[in-house]
Every structure is written in C-alpha cells, then in structure tokens.
Scaffold this motif. Structure first.
Motif, PDB file in Angstrom:
ATOM      1  N   UNK A  23       0.839  -1.200   0.000  1.00 53.82           N
ATOM      2  CA  UNK A  23       0.000   0.000   0.000  1.00 53.82           C
ATOM      3  C   UNK A  23       0.876   1.252   0.000  1.00 53.82           C
ATOM      4  N   UNK A  24       1.903   1.274   0.834  1.00 48.57           N
ATOM      5  CA  UNK A  24       2.792   2.434   0.912  1.00 48.57           C
ATOM      6  C   UNK A  24       3.471   2.711  -0.428  1.00 48.57           C
ATOM      7  N   UNK A  25       3.922   1.646  -1.088  1.00 41.78           N
ATOM      8  CA  UNK A  25       4.605   1.790  -2.370  1.00 41.78           C
ATOM      9  C   UNK A  25       3.647   2.335  -3.434  1.00 41.78           C
ATOM     10  N   UNK A  26       2.452   1.787  -3.491  1.00 43.60           N
ATOM     11  CA  UNK A  26       1.475   2.253  -4.481  1.00 43.60           C
ATOM     12  C   UNK A  26       1.082   3.703  -4.228  1.00 43.60           C
ATOM     13  N   UNK A  27       0.905   4.059  -2.970  1.00 46.94           N
ATOM     14  CA  UNK A  27       0.543   5.447  -2.650  1.00 46.94           C
ATOM     15  C   UNK A  27       1.678   6.398  -2.993  1.00 46.94           C
ATOM     16  N   UNK A  28       2.916   5.983  -2.749  1.00 46.74           N
ATOM     17  CA  UNK A  28       4.049   6.836  -3.100  1.00 46.74           C
ATOM     18  C   UNK A  28       4.168   7.007  -4.606  1.00 46.74           C
ATOM     19  N   UNK A  29       3.690   6.019  -5.353  1.00 46.75           N
ATOM     20  CA  UNK A  29       3.703   6.106  -6.814  1.00 46.75           C
ATOM     21  C   UNK A  29       2.527   6.931  -7.347  1.00 46.75           C
ATOM     22  N   UNK A  30       1.701   7.471  -6.416  1.00 48.33           N
ATOM     23  CA  UNK A  30       0.618   8.358  -6.821  1.00 48.33           C
ATOM     24  C   UNK A  30      -0.737   7.712  -6.946  1.00 48.33           C
ATOM     25  N   UNK A  31      -0.881   6.491  -6.463  1.00 43.70           N
ATOM     26  CA  UNK A  31      -2.146   5.769  -6.609  1.00 43.70           C
ATOM     27  C   UNK A  31      -3.049   5.976  -5.396  1.00 43.70           C
ATOM     28  N   UNK A  32      -4.347   5.945  -5.660  1.00 34.15           N
ATOM     29  CA  UNK A  32      -5.339   5.847  -4.604  1.00 34.15           C
ATOM     30  C   UNK A  32      -5.701   4.374  -4.480  1.00 34.15           C
ATOM     31  N   UNK A  33      -5.416   3.796  -3.323  1.00 35.55           N
ATOM     32  CA  UNK A  33      -5.564   2.353  -3.142  1.00 35.55           C
ATOM     33  C   UNK A  33      -6.906   2.041  -2.485  1.00 35.55           C
ATOM     34  N   UNK A  34      -7.657   1.143  -3.115  1.00 35.03           N
ATOM     35  CA  UNK A  34      -8.934   0.687  -2.584  1.00 35.03           C
ATOM     36  C   UNK A  34      -8.781  -0.783  -2.195  1.00 35.03           C
ATOM     37  N   UNK A  35      -9.139  -1.096  -0.958  1.00 35.11           N
ATOM     38  CA  UNK A  35      -9.031  -2.474  -0.484  1.00 35.11           C
ATOM     39  C   UNK A  35     -10.386  -2.967  -0.002  1.00 35.11           C
ATOM     40  N   UNK A  36     -10.818  -4.067  -0.558  1.00 37.36           N
ATOM     41  CA  UNK A  36     -12.076  -4.689  -0.151  1.00 37.36           C
ATOM     42  C   UNK A  36     -11.782  -5.752   0.900  1.00 37.36           C
ATOM     43  N   UNK A  37     -12.149  -5.521   2.175  1.00 39.35           N
ATOM     44  CA  UNK A  37     -11.803  -6.472   3.242  1.00 39.35           C
ATOM     45  C   UNK A  37     -12.534  -7.800   3.142  1.00 39.35           C
ATOM     46  N   UNK A  38     -13.513  -7.894   2.240  1.00 43.52           N
ATOM     47  CA  UNK A  38     -14.245  -9.154   2.084  1.00 43.52           C
ATOM     48  C   UNK A  38     -13.488 -10.152   1.208  1.00 43.52           C
ATOM     49  N   UNK A  39     -12.433  -9.722   0.553  1.00 43.52           N
ATOM     50  CA  UNK A  39     -11.684 -10.596  -0.351  1.00 43.52           C
ATOM     51  C   UNK A  39     -11.021 -11.719   0.423  1.00 43.52           C
ATOM     52  N   UNK A  40     -10.823 -12.848  -0.254  1.00 44.84           N
ATOM     53  CA  UNK A  40     -10.191 -14.001   0.392  1.00 44.84           C
ATOM     54  C   UNK A  40      -9.058 -14.580  -0.461  1.00 44.84           C
ATOM     55  N   UNK A  41      -9.386 -15.450  -1.395  1.00 47.13           N
ATOM     56  CA  UNK A  41      -8.382 -16.232  -2.118  1.00 47.13           C
ATOM     57  C   UNK A  41      -8.727 -16.243  -3.607  1.00 47.13           C
ATOM     58  N   UNK A  42      -7.724 -16.486  -4.442  1.00 54.15           N
ATOM     59  CA  UNK A  42      -7.964 -16.576  -5.879  1.00 54.15           C
ATOM     60  C   UNK A  42      -8.384 -17.984  -6.303  1.00 54.15           C
ATOM     61  N   UNK A  43      -8.226 -18.977  -5.410  1.00 52.19           N
ATOM     62  CA  UNK A  43      -8.610 -20.347  -5.727  1.00 52.19           C
ATOM     63  C   UNK A  43      -7.478 -21.227  -6.213  1.00 52.19           C
ATOM     64  N   UNK A  44      -6.277 -20.675  -6.244  1.00 48.14           N
ATOM     65  CA  UNK A  44      -5.151 -21.432  -6.789  1.00 48.14           C
ATOM     66  C   UNK A  44      -4.837 -22.727  -6.041  1.00 48.14           C
ATOM     67  N   UNK A  45      -4.835 -22.767  -4.701  1.00 51.24           N
ATOM     68  CA  UNK A  45      -4.518 -24.030  -4.013  1.00 51.24           C
ATOM     69  C   UNK A  45      -5.446 -25.169  -4.432  1.00 51.24           C
ATOM     70  N   UNK A  46      -6.750 -24.896  -4.481  1.00 50.52           N
ATOM     71  CA  UNK A  46      -7.701 -25.938  -4.886  1.00 50.52           C
ATOM     72  C   UNK A  46      -7.506 -26.313  -6.348  1.00 50.52           C
ATOM     73  N   UNK A  47      -7.264 -25.314  -7.186  1.00 46.11           N
ATOM     74  CA  UNK A  47      -7.080 -25.567  -8.622  1.00 46.11           C
ATOM     75  C   UNK A  47      -5.868 -26.462  -8.874  1.00 46.11           C
ATOM     76  N   UNK A  48      -4.753 -26.142  -8.242  1.00 46.00           N
ATOM     77  CA  UNK A  48      -3.526 -26.919  -8.441  1.00 46.00           C
ATOM     78  C   UNK A  48      -3.638 -28.334  -7.894  1.00 46.00           C
ATOM     79  N   UNK A  49      -4.497 -28.509  -6.881  1.00 44.34           N
ATOM     80  CA  UNK A  49      -4.680 -29.838  -6.296  1.00 44.34           C
ATOM     81  C   UNK A  49      -5.715 -30.669  -7.056  1.00 44.34           C
ATOM     82  N   UNK A  50      -6.328 -30.076  -8.078  1.00 41.21           N
ATOM     83  CA  UNK A  50      -7.283 -30.812  -8.895  1.00 41.21           C
ATOM     84  C   UNK A  50      -8.735 -30.649  -8.495  1.00 41.21           C
ATOM     85  N   UNK A  51      -9.010 -29.821  -7.505  1.00 40.95           N
ATOM     86  CA  UNK A  51     -10.391 -29.603  -7.053  1.00 40.95           C
ATOM     87  C   UNK A  51     -10.975 -28.392  -7.777  1.00 40.95           C
TER      88      UNK A  51
END
Length: 242
Positions: A23-51
C-alpha cells in the motif's frame, strides 16, 4: 490512478507487513488504493490440487469482490498468473465469462504495474548489501516478468544486485508439491540458497512470498547467513530521499 488491491490469503496470514508496504509503495507512486476487506483467495490451491469445482466457487467470489473496469494490483505473480491464465479454464462459456475476461485484462503484478503501466521506478529506498533476485516460476513463465523487478531494484540505494546461477530453476515450493515430495523440495531449496551464498549474497529477493517462505524455512533450519525479502519490503525500506 485508482487501483483495487488484491492481497493473497497467504500474505494476509503470514506476511501482513508486506501487504502494508505494498500500500505504501502504491501510494508513493501516486495511486489511490482501494481495499475490499471481504476478499479471500484466488482459488489457486484448490485448482492446483485438482479440485476445480472448489476453485471455481472461490474464483466466483473473487470475481464478485473486484470491479471489471478497475485496475487490480497484486504483490504476487503466482496469484496474478492464476487469474490471468487459469480462470479461462474455470469460466469459459459461463455467465461469468465476460466479467472474467475484463478482469483478466486488468490485473497486474506489482512490479509490472509500476514499471510498465505507471512508468515509476524510483522510491528513494535504501538497503545496504548484496542481493540476488529469484525469478519465481509464476512470475517468469506465467506473467512473463523478468526485467521489471530488476529495474526497480537497480534504483535502490546501497543495494548491489548480482547474478544468480540457474536462476530459472524452481525453488522447490510448488504449493502441495513441498508436502508430497518434501525431500525433492528441500533439495531444490538447498540448491537455490547455495547458489545465492556462492554469489556472496546477503539477501534473496522475489515477488512471491510463497517462494520466500520456503527458502527462509531452509535458511532458518540450517542457520545460514542470508535472508529473504519481498520486493515491496525492499521498495519501502529506508525511505528518506524523496
């Protein structure tokens, strides 16, 4: 520029300081950072395991948690590669297809976003010492990232970046691979760390905390004089010049 931030579940649980530094790096680069606290996972662990059904369920939540018309930045080439490349397999010819395609075109790993999109590579960071950069498999092969993190690290005051032997070789983590084939995984970590030590490095740097966790675990167990750091932590280190 407004950006939506995706913090991988792995980083959220084990490396929260790296998330805050992102967040600090993005803000220093001039960005307004929006974070959604409801986010969790992209699903990669299950995908790689075949589920794939489970991965699709998690992926549907990811698609609902982010906007299809906003830039999404993640301090992880692994998760970025999952969304950008493998969501196609999960959501082809579904009702989520169009939103999925839009999000795939708008998600970026941190270093490629800073260098290629913002064209911002100097943060006034300072880190004294010699380091090697580890190209994660996901960063190098799935996201085609190679020069971007190096351009950022070259601007860090006091940091000497030296070549790493067999740099395009996997560190041995590979998610569940490290559990199922622990002996092979450990030997691969040993080779990577030994190559870094032979280069005289004090730091191993990368864009993926999963690789760094694996390597740091081997380093700690062997009590070796080297440590790992995420790119975001380096870029947010020792500010004072800008």
């Amino acid at each position: 520029m407004k950006v939506e931030l995706f913090i991988p579940c792995f980083m959220d649980q084990l490396y929260p300081d790296t998330a805050m530094n992102t967040v600090k790096v993005l803000e220093k680069a001039g960005c307004t950072v929006v974070y959604n606290p409801a986010q969790t996972c992209c699903g990669q662990p299950a995908f790689n395991a075949g589920f794939w059904d489970d991965a699709k369920t998690v992926g549907e939540k990811f698609l609902s948690d982010f906007s299809e018309d906003s830039v999404i930045v993640a301090p992880s080439a692994s998760c970025t590669g999952m969304v950008r490349n493998y969501y196609t397999d999960l959501f082809l010819n579904t009702t989520k297809h169009n939103k999925c395609r839009n999000i795939q075109g708008n998600i970026f790993e941190l270093s490629e976003f800073l260098v290629n999109i913002l064209q911002f590579d100097y943060f006034g960071a300072e880190l004294d010492g010699r380091a090697v950069y580890h190209d994660s498999c996901s960063g190098l092969r799935e996201c085609k990232i190679k020069d971007e993190p190096r351009k950022l690290l070259e601007k860090v005051h006091g940091l000497e970046l030296v070549p790493l032997k067999d740099n395009d070789t996997c560190c041995g983590f590979g998610g569940t691979f490290a559990v199922k084939f622990d002996a092979i995984s450990t030997a691969m970590a040993q080779q990577k760390v030994n190559n870094a030590l032979e280069a005289g490095a004090e730091y191993i740097l990368s864009t993926d905390t999963s690789c760094l966790l694996h390597l740091q675990g081997y380093i700690d167990k062997q009590n070796l004089p080297i440590k790992t750091m995420h790119l975001a932590d380096v870029l947010a280190h020792g500010w004072g010049n800008v």
